[in-house]
Structure formats: C-alpha cells, structure tokens
Design an enzyme around this catalytic site. Structure first.
Site, PDB file in Angstrom:
ATOM      1  N   ARG A  48     102.169  81.313  10.153  1.00  5.08           N
ATOM      2  CA  ARG A  48     101.794  81.016   8.769  1.00  5.08           C
ATOM      3  C   ARG A  48     101.646  79.545   8.400  1.00  5.08           C
ATOM      4  O   ARG A  48     100.784  79.234   7.569  1.00  5.08           O
ATOM      5  CB  ARG A  48     102.755  81.744   7.824  1.00  5.08           C
ATOM      6  CG  ARG A  48     102.509  83.254   7.836  1.00  5.08           C
ATOM      7  CD  ARG A  48     103.666  84.032   7.297  1.00  5.08           C
ATOM      8  NE  ARG A  48     104.804  84.000   8.221  1.00  5.08           N
ATOM      9  CZ  ARG A  48     105.963  84.589   7.989  1.00  5.08           C
ATOM     10  NH1 ARG A  48     106.154  85.250   6.861  1.00  5.08           N
ATOM     11  NH2 ARG A  48     106.936  84.527   8.875  1.00  5.08           N
ATOM     12  N   ASP A  95      98.520  87.054  12.572  1.00  4.45           N
ATOM     13  CA  ASP A  95      99.099  88.328  12.147  1.00  4.45           C
ATOM     14  C   ASP A  95      98.346  88.828  10.919  1.00  4.45           C
ATOM     15  O   ASP A  95      98.707  88.510   9.787  1.00  4.45           O
ATOM     16  CB  ASP A  95     100.590  88.152  11.819  1.00  4.45           C
ATOM     17  CG  ASP A  95     101.412  87.830  13.065  1.00  4.45           C
ATOM     18  OD1 ASP A  95     101.206  88.493  14.100  1.00  4.45           O
ATOM     19  OD2 ASP A  95     102.244  86.914  13.010  1.00  4.45           O
ATOM     20  N   THR A 127     105.635 103.714  33.659  1.00  8.88           N
ATOM     21  CA  THR A 127     104.807 103.683  32.443  1.00  8.88           C
ATOM     22  C   THR A 127     104.453 102.250  32.046  1.00  8.88           C
ATOM     23  O   THR A 127     103.307 101.961  31.672  1.00  8.88           O
ATOM     24  CB  THR A 127     105.555 104.395  31.292  1.00  8.88           C
ATOM     25  OG1 THR A 127     105.781 105.742  31.698  1.00  8.88           O
ATOM     26  CG2 THR A 127     104.748 104.390  30.010  1.00  8.88           C
ATOM     27  N   GLN A 158     111.391  83.615   7.808  1.00  9.73           N
ATOM     28  CA  GLN A 158     112.159  83.040   8.916  1.00  9.73           C
ATOM     29  C   GLN A 158     113.425  82.401   8.353  1.00  9.73           C
ATOM     30  O   GLN A 158     113.381  81.665   7.383  1.00  9.73           O
ATOM     31  CB  GLN A 158     111.331  81.976   9.665  1.00  9.73           C
ATOM     32  CG  GLN A 158     110.090  82.520  10.337  1.00  9.73           C
ATOM     33  CD  GLN A 158     110.391  83.274  11.632  1.00  9.73           C
ATOM     34  OE1 GLN A 158     111.535  83.551  11.951  1.00  9.73           O
ATOM     35  NE2 GLN A 158     109.336  83.632  12.361  1.00  9.73           N
ATOM     36  N   THR A 203     115.529  88.493  17.306  1.00  6.69           N
ATOM     37  CA  THR A 203     116.224  87.581  16.387  1.00  6.69           C
ATOM     38  C   THR A 203     116.502  88.232  15.033  1.00  6.69           C
ATOM     39  O   THR A 203     117.266  87.710  14.242  1.00  6.69           O
ATOM     40  CB  THR A 203     115.415  86.292  16.170  1.00  6.69           C
ATOM     41  OG1 THR A 203     114.073  86.660  15.869  1.00  6.69           O
ATOM     42  CG2 THR A 203     115.437  85.411  17.399  1.00  6.69           C
ATOM     43  N   LEU A 252     103.170  92.422  23.036  1.00  9.80           N
ATOM     44  CA  LEU A 252     103.357  93.860  22.794  1.00  9.80           C
ATOM     45  C   LEU A 252     104.754  94.355  23.180  1.00  9.80           C
ATOM     46  O   LEU A 252     105.083  95.512  22.956  1.00  9.80           O
ATOM     47  CB  LEU A 252     102.282  94.667  23.543  1.00  9.80           C
ATOM     48  CG  LEU A 252     100.840  94.357  23.132  1.00  9.80           C
ATOM     49  CD1 LEU A 252      99.858  95.174  23.965  1.00  9.80           C
ATOM     50  CD2 LEU A 252     100.610  94.618  21.649  1.00  9.80           C
ATOM     51  N   LYS A 253     105.554  93.487  23.767  1.00 10.46           N
ATOM     52  CA  LYS A 253     106.967  93.791  24.054  1.00 10.46           C
ATOM     53  C   LYS A 253     107.163  95.195  24.644  1.00 10.46           C
ATOM     54  O   LYS A 253     107.846  96.052  24.073  1.00 10.46           O
ATOM     55  CB  LYS A 253     107.809  93.667  22.784  1.00 10.46           C
ATOM     56  CG  LYS A 253     107.751  92.301  22.115  1.00 10.46           C
ATOM     57  CD  LYS A 253     108.714  92.236  20.939  1.00 10.46           C
ATOM     58  CE  LYS A 253     108.659  90.929  20.197  1.00 10.46           C
ATOM     59  NZ  LYS A 253     107.433  90.714  19.397  1.00 10.46           N
ATOM     60  N   ARG A 293     108.838  75.605  12.028  1.00  8.95           N
ATOM     61  CA  ARG A 293     108.322  75.166  10.738  1.00  8.95           C
ATOM     62  C   ARG A 293     108.229  73.646  10.695  1.00  8.95           C
ATOM     63  O   ARG A 293     109.246  72.959  10.746  1.00  8.95           O
ATOM     64  CB  ARG A 293     109.249  75.636   9.591  1.00  8.95           C
ATOM     65  CG  ARG A 293     109.190  77.139   9.319  1.00  8.95           C
ATOM     66  CD  ARG A 293     107.840  77.542   8.748  1.00  8.95           C
ATOM     67  NE  ARG A 293     107.708  78.982   8.528  1.00  8.95           N
ATOM     68  CZ  ARG A 293     107.269  79.865   9.442  1.00  8.95           C
ATOM     69  NH1 ARG A 293     106.925  79.465  10.656  1.00  8.95           N
ATOM     70  NH2 ARG A 293     107.163  81.138   9.133  1.00  8.95           N
ATOM     71  N   PRO A 342     109.784 102.158  34.329  1.00  8.99           N
ATOM     72  CA  PRO A 342     108.969 101.217  35.108  1.00  8.99           C
ATOM     73  C   PRO A 342     107.545 101.699  35.358  1.00  8.99           C
ATOM     74  O   PRO A 342     106.582 100.944  35.210  1.00  8.99           O
ATOM     75  CB  PRO A 342     109.752 101.075  36.426  1.00  8.99           C
ATOM     76  CG  PRO A 342     111.174 101.327  36.033  1.00  8.99           C
ATOM     77  CD  PRO A 342     111.119 102.375  34.950  1.00  8.99           C
TER      78      PRO A 342
HETATM   79  O1  C5P Z   1     104.233  83.020  10.716  1.00 10.00           O
HETATM   80  P1  C5P Z   1     105.325  82.677  11.681  1.00 10.00           P
HETATM   81  O2  C5P Z   1     105.229  81.257  12.219  1.00 10.00           O
HETATM   82  O3  C5P Z   1     106.700  82.987  11.151  1.00 10.00           O
HETATM   83  O4  C5P Z   1     105.039  83.646  12.913  1.00 10.00           O
HETATM   84  C1  C5P Z   1     105.898  83.785  13.982  1.00 10.00           C
HETATM   85  C2  C5P Z   1     105.367  84.785  14.954  1.00 10.00           C
HETATM   86  O5  C5P Z   1     106.295  84.931  16.016  1.00 10.00           O
HETATM   87  C3  C5P Z   1     105.141  86.180  14.382  1.00 10.00           C
HETATM   88  O6  C5P Z   1     104.032  86.754  15.058  1.00 10.00           O
HETATM   89  C4  C5P Z   1     106.422  86.909  14.737  1.00 10.00           C
HETATM   90  O7  C5P Z   1     106.217  88.283  14.908  1.00 10.00           O
HETATM   91  C5  C5P Z   1     106.775  86.252  16.069  1.00 10.00           C
HETATM   92  N1  C5P Z   1     108.198  86.276  16.400  1.00 10.00           N
HETATM   93  C6  C5P Z   1     109.168  85.759  15.579  1.00 10.00           C
HETATM   94  N2  C5P Z   1     110.479  85.805  15.945  1.00 10.00           N
HETATM   95  C7  C5P Z   1     110.816  86.357  17.100  1.00 10.00           C
HETATM   96  C8  C5P Z   1     109.855  86.884  17.952  1.00 10.00           C
HETATM   97  C9  C5P Z   1     108.525  86.833  17.565  1.00 10.00           C
HETATM   98  O8  C5P Z   1     108.863  85.217  14.527  1.00 10.00           O
HETATM   99  N3  C5P Z   1     112.078  86.353  17.453  1.00 10.00           N
END
Ligand code: C5P
Length: 230
Positions: free
Chosen positions: A211, A12, A72, A190, A120, A64-65, A181, A70
């Site tokens: 990260r 990211d 498009t 998070q 989330t 890209l969610k 993590r 449909p």
């Molecule tokens: O850096 P980190 O491990 O927090 O990155 C998590 C990745 O997952 C990011 O790209 C974030 O946009 C994505 N993500 C998330 N939670 C979600 C869906 C996607 O953290 N529910």
C-alpha cells in the site's frame, strides 16, 4: 532473465485491469511484483500471466503459501511452473520437511522456494491454541532451521525476526520481509513495521511493500522514492 530485485510490490486487488495497470506503472521501477491468494483465486494462472505481460521486466513472487501432502504440493508446483516462471514461490514450513523437499524437487531449479514460518497475524496465545509448545521466537527459529535444512532458499519473515534469524542461520539465507513502512506513511492494518532501509541494514535481503506504493497518488514515484532512500 530477470535480475533479483530488492523490492517486490504487493499488488493486492481483486480487479485484473487495476492489477495490470499498477504492474505497468510500478514494475519498471521496482522490477519485482508480488501476487497472492486473493488475485490467484479470482483469475488463476492466466490472470498472473496477464499481469506479467503488462510488465515483462518485473520478476514475480507468487505468494500462495502451499500446505498439503508432499505429492499434492509437488503437483501444484509443477502445474503452476509449467506455464509461468515466477522468481519466487512459497510454502508453509508447517507442512514439514518432506513437503518442502517435494516442492523444491518439483521446481527443478526454475524458481526459488521460500517458506512461511509462523503467520505474523498469530499471537503467542494463538500458537499455543494451535498446539505449538514453544514461544513465538523459538517456533519461528525452529521452522527457519527446518527450512534451511530442507534446502530452501529462505523464508518470509517479520522485520522483528531478521536479526535473530540472521545470527542463527548465517548470511546465505534469503529473508523476504513484509510489513515495511517508509517513514511517514500509513500503517494500515500492519502493527509492527520497520522502515525499508532499516530492514535491509539489519539483514533483510528483499522487501515486500504494498500500500505505501499502490495507494500513493503517483505509485511509480512512490516506488522510486523508496529505492532512492535505500
Ligand atoms: O500493503 P502492505 O505493504 O501491508 O502489503 C504487505 C503484503 O505482504 C501483503 O500482500 C500481505 O499479504 C503480505 N504479508 C504480510 N505479512 C506477512 C506475510 C505476508 O503483510 N506476515
């Protein structure tokens, strides 16, 4: 042909050179890279292609969610996959079953399709305001079932939903899980996290980790350490 890696490293960054450098370093270790909206809106499909050229051995999750009518969404999927061969793409399950089926059809089996259930970042209060009449858990489960019924490969979900979804939908369903993590690493923004091995042990099939790898002094070593801990 790529293997199906357990870890997709979320790159990211709005800087293309940095994204390519990270991919070069991390891709050979994790064998999976995730690029999302921020990067795509800055550099487009050609930017994604550049990152992929930096680590051809890594499978790509293009996050890209999609969420539109449909026709498009099917067009967007066709346009993206005409030049790229991502391992995974995703849509919002809230787009409905016809949209998910149209997206799946447009992929022609070239990539796997996942759905996002409830973001989330939303609280119970937020989803009530949107108009969902169910609790968060019930809503996630309903959307996961709809996703499976539409024939998609699986969903992106929080670690705290893994057990519920696995027991409801069985083993043949991909659960791609962010918010991971390794013990002792910073949470960042998070809130509800889980360790990588714990998430896999209870039923995750893939982990999205950003990260803790990209922010480490030695990203390749951080990725290797995580893989060895599994
Ligand atoms: O850096 P980190 O491990 O927090 O990155 C998590 C990745 O997952 C990011 O790209 C974030 O946009 C994505 N993500 C998330 N939670 C979600 C869906 C996607 O953290 N529910």
């Amino acid at each position: 042909m790529h293997t199906d890696p357990q870890i997709f490293c979320a790159i990211d960054t709005p800087e293309i050179e940095k994204a390519c450098a990270l991919a070069r370093e991390i891709g050979p270790v994790t064998k999976g890279i995730k690029l999302g909206l921020e990067f795509f809106n800055a550099y487009g499909p050609s930017g994604i292609e550049k990152v992929q050229e930096s680590c051809p051995e890594a499978a790509l999750f293009v996050d890209l969610k999609y969420h539109d009518i449909p026709n498009t969404v099917a067009g967007a999927v066709r346009a993206l996959t005409s030049n790229l061969e991502p391992a995974y793409l995703n849509v919002h399950a809230a787009g409905g079953r016809p949209m998910m089926e149209a997206a799946l059809d447009a992929m022609q089996g070239r990539s796997k399709l996942l759905a996002v259930t409830v973001l989330t970042a939303l609280s119970e209060e937020d989803i009530k305001a949107v108009g969902y009449g169910y609790s968060m858990k019930e809503q996630v489960l309903r959307m996961a079932r709809l996703t499976k019924d539409a024939g998609l490969a699986g969903i992106v979900c929080s670690s705290h939903e893994i057990e519920m979804i696995r027991s409801d939908l069985g083993s043949d369903f991909t659960l791609m899980v962010p918010g991971i993590r390794p013990h002792g690493t910073a949470l960042g923004d998070q809130k509800r996290v889980m360790g990588p091995k714990d998430a896999l042990d209870i039923g995750a099939t893939h982990l999205v980790i950003g990260r803790p790898i990209t922010g480490a002094d030695d990203p390749a070593k951080a990725a290797q350490d995580i893989l060895e801990s599994l």
